[in-house]
Design a protein around this motif. Structure first.
Motif, PDB file in Angstrom:
ATOM      1  N   SER A  30       5.257  -5.709 -17.331  1.00  0.00           N
ATOM      2  CA  SER A  30       3.805  -5.887 -17.435  1.00  0.00           C
ATOM      3  C   SER A  30       3.047  -4.574 -17.553  1.00  0.00           C
ATOM      4  N   ALA A  31       3.586  -3.516 -16.978  1.00  0.00           N
ATOM      5  CA  ALA A  31       2.901  -2.226 -16.990  1.00  0.00           C
ATOM      6  C   ALA A  31       3.336  -1.330 -18.153  1.00  0.00           C
ATOM      7  N   ALA A  32       4.389  -1.702 -18.853  1.00  0.00           N
ATOM      8  CA  ALA A  32       4.912  -0.873 -19.945  1.00  0.00           C
ATOM      9  C   ALA A  32       4.013  -0.963 -21.176  1.00  0.00           C
ATOM     10  N   PRO A  33       3.942   0.111 -21.938  1.00  0.00           N
ATOM     11  CA  PRO A  33       3.140   0.090 -23.169  1.00  0.00           C
ATOM     12  C   PRO A  33       3.674  -0.955 -24.146  1.00  0.00           C
ATOM     13  N   LEU A  34       2.766  -1.593 -24.872  1.00  0.00           N
ATOM     14  CA  LEU A  34       3.182  -2.569 -25.878  1.00  0.00           C
ATOM     15  C   LEU A  34       3.545  -1.892 -27.193  1.00  0.00           C
ATOM     16  N   GLY A  38       7.069   1.737 -25.728  1.00  0.00           N
ATOM     17  CA  GLY A  38       7.236   0.534 -24.919  1.00  0.00           C
ATOM     18  C   GLY A  38       7.966  -0.555 -25.687  1.00  0.00           C
ATOM     19  N   LYS A  73      -3.056  -2.038 -24.226  1.00  0.00           N
ATOM     20  CA  LYS A  73      -2.211  -0.995 -23.639  1.00  0.00           C
ATOM     21  C   LYS A  73      -0.942  -1.579 -23.024  1.00  0.00           C
ATOM     22  N   SER A  74      -1.081  -2.707 -22.342  1.00  0.00           N
ATOM     23  CA  SER A  74       0.050  -3.350 -21.669  1.00  0.00           C
ATOM     24  C   SER A  74      -0.282  -4.813 -21.435  1.00  0.00           C
TER      25      SER A  74
END
Length: 91
Positions: A30-34, A38, A73-74
């Motif tokens: 959930s916190a990782a860059p898309l 990421g 962002k995420s």
């Protein structure tokens, strides 16, 4: 609504809207860059994902690209934006 439930829904939308066959919900942090390092999405993916999120949650993304970068962002950032837009309190 629980934050985890909304994030789970968003992850499922990412997988189905972008036809990510080899990716599971558990694979997406959930916190990782898309984008880039990421999940590795690109601008076309962002458009498709934006349309899928609009269809599901009736949220609009403005044409201001800098602002959209923050929303996309995420998964956590998307969940926060959707919750704010729809006046959903996340637990």
């Amino acid at each position: 609504m629980k934050r985890q439930e909304l994030e789970q829904e968003i992850k499922e939308i990412i997988i189905s809207a972008l036809d990510l066959e080899d990716v599971t919900v558990a694979d997406i942090d959930s916190a990782a860059p898309l984008f880039n390092e990421g999940l590795g999405l690109d601008s076309i993916d962002a458009l498709e994902l934006g349309m899928a999120l609009k269809k599901k949650y009736d949220v609009n993304f403005k044409s201001d690209k800098e602002e959209n970068k923050q929303f996309f962002k995420s998964v956590a950032a998307l969940a926060e934006y959707i919750a704010q837009s729809k006046n959903i309190t996340l637990e």
